[in-house]
Design an enzyme around this catalytic site. Structure first.
Site, PDB file in Angstrom:
ATOM      1  N   GLU A  78      21.384  45.365  91.799  1.00 22.80           N
ATOM      2  CA  GLU A  78      21.551  46.072  90.520  1.00 22.80           C
ATOM      3  C   GLU A  78      20.679  47.333  90.489  1.00 22.80           C
ATOM      4  O   GLU A  78      21.082  48.368  89.942  1.00 22.80           O
ATOM      5  CB  GLU A  78      21.185  45.107  89.377  1.00 22.80           C
ATOM      6  CG  GLU A  78      21.116  45.700  87.991  1.00 22.80           C
ATOM      7  CD  GLU A  78      22.473  45.888  87.345  1.00 22.80           C
ATOM      8  OE1 GLU A  78      23.325  46.558  87.959  1.00 22.80           O
ATOM      9  OE2 GLU A  78      22.681  45.376  86.232  1.00 22.80           O
TER      10      GLU A  78
ATOM     11  N   THR B  59      24.678  54.312  84.127  1.00 25.17           N
ATOM     12  CA  THR B  59      23.522  53.669  83.494  1.00 25.17           C
ATOM     13  C   THR B  59      22.275  54.533  83.645  1.00 25.17           C
ATOM     14  O   THR B  59      21.496  54.697  82.695  1.00 25.17           O
ATOM     15  CB  THR B  59      23.279  52.278  84.124  1.00 25.17           C
ATOM     16  OG1 THR B  59      24.430  51.479  83.861  1.00 25.17           O
ATOM     17  CG2 THR B  59      22.069  51.589  83.532  1.00 25.17           C
TER      18      THR B  59
HETATM   19  N1  HSE Z   1      19.853  47.133  79.604  1.00 18.91           N
HETATM   20  C1  HSE Z   1      20.577  48.049  80.423  1.00 18.91           C
HETATM   21  C2  HSE Z   1      20.685  49.373  79.707  1.00 18.91           C
HETATM   22  C3  HSE Z   1      21.939  47.477  80.681  1.00 18.91           C
HETATM   23  O1  HSE Z   1      21.095  49.349  78.550  1.00 18.91           O
HETATM   24  O2  HSE Z   1      20.363  50.415  80.284  1.00 18.91           O
HETATM   25  C4  HSE Z   1      22.814  48.352  81.528  1.00 18.91           C
HETATM   26  O3  HSE Z   1      22.658  48.081  82.871  1.00 18.91           O
END
Ligand code: HSE
Length: 309
Positions: A131, A184
């Site tokens: 990830e 992201t």
């Molecule tokens: N918690 C993460 C974000 C989830 O909101 O950036 C996305 O990978």
């Protein structure tokens, strides 16, 4: 009995953050996910032999499933290698845990083939390595619900501690995925590094009450807790029609509406399937005027998580 040397798995999509719980809360979906076939091979190492449904790299070190699998093999050092086929149904950059499903899928499948030497928390730790390739930082709020199922809370990452939270039985999710891509890493880069204490107080009160609502199946409290005053104000600008869609779906009866992960998908939690259908119709009517292609998914909360099929 012949030894199992090939396995097919379903790696479900997930919703991270769940409004107030940035980087710590998440839940697992049931009706959308990837499939993967993983087989043992005499040659050591990891090879991605096929990717269908998406234009992702086959090179092991550039693919999240390859990176997490390699991290796992470095520790376990089995006397064989693994070939991975990935059938993507979750679009990369959709906000419903595409990279988490791939990263979790490879380590889950290899662990099954090796006779389950590792527990779910350990698998989560290895999947986080994959990830990290996609989001440039290690967080587990998509991976944990994918591996454990249901709602999860990431109590900490160093050391990694995952808490499994209960799922109220009538809860359904409706998700709209506008067909635009938000990376992201970019959605994280626009967030402030510091926040006012008064905002932090409101947000952590909502996280606490959301957890209590899940434990007590209190749908009214759940609804009152599904608020994000810290991240959503920045990220919603990346998602066309967010405010309209949110206000209309809340009017239609959704318990709460927010950005799924880092977007662009938007999730609504609903009390019952009938309401989830109605919310889907509302999302459809708002978005069909936008000129942007979109998909809508309706799903119960998946309590099992990733599984062999
Ligand atoms: N918690 C993460 C974000 C989830 O909101 O950036 C996305 O990978």
């Amino acid at each position: 009995m012949a030894e199992l040397n090939e396995i097919k798995i379903f790696a479900p999509a997930t919703v991270a953050n769940v409004s107030c719980g940035f980087d710590v809360l998440g839940f697992c979906l049931d009706t959308v996910g990837d499939e993967m076939i993983v087989r043992m091979s005499p040659e050591k190492g990891v090879r991605i032999t096929k990717i269908a449904g998406s234009d992702l790299p086959l090179e092991t070190h550039k693919n999240v499933a390859g990176v997490s699998a390699m991290a796992l093999l470095e520790t376990l050092n089995p006397n064989c290698g693994f070939e991975i086929e990935i059938y993507k149904n979750i679009k990369p950059g959709s906000g419903i845990g595409s990279s988490a499903a791939s990263a979790a899928g490879s380590v889950f499948a290899i662990n099954e083939l090796l006779g389950r030497p590792l527990n779910k928390t350990q698998l989560t730790a290895y999947a986080m390595k994959g990830e990290a390739l996609a989001s440039q930082c290690e967080h587990a709020d998509n991976i944990a619900p994918c591996i454990f199922g249901g709602f999860t809370l990431v109590k900490g990452v160093k050391p990694l501690e995952i808490l499994e939270l209960p799922t109220p039985s009538h809860l359904f999710a409706t998700i709209i995925h506008p067909q635009i891509e938000i990376k992201t890493s970019e959605a994280r880069a626009i967030l402030p590094k510091e926040i006012p204490l008064s905002n932090a107080i409101e947000q952590w009160a909502n996280v606490g009450s959301l957890v209590h609502a899940l434990h007590t199946s209190n749908y009214n409290l759940l609804s009152a807790s599904l608020k994000d005053i810290i991240v959503e104000p920045y990220r919603k600008q990346l998602i066309p029609e967010f405010d309209t869609l949110k206000s209309k779906t809340l009017e239609a009866g959704a318990l709460g509406v927010g950005i799924s992960g880092s977007g662009p998908s938007i999730f609504a939690l609903c009390n019952g399937e009938t309401l989830a259908d109605k919310v889907a119709e509302t999302m459809y009517s708002v978005y069909q005027k936008s000129g942007i292609d979109f998909n809508i998914h309706i799903s119960p909360i998946n309590k099992q998580g990733i599984k062999v099929i």
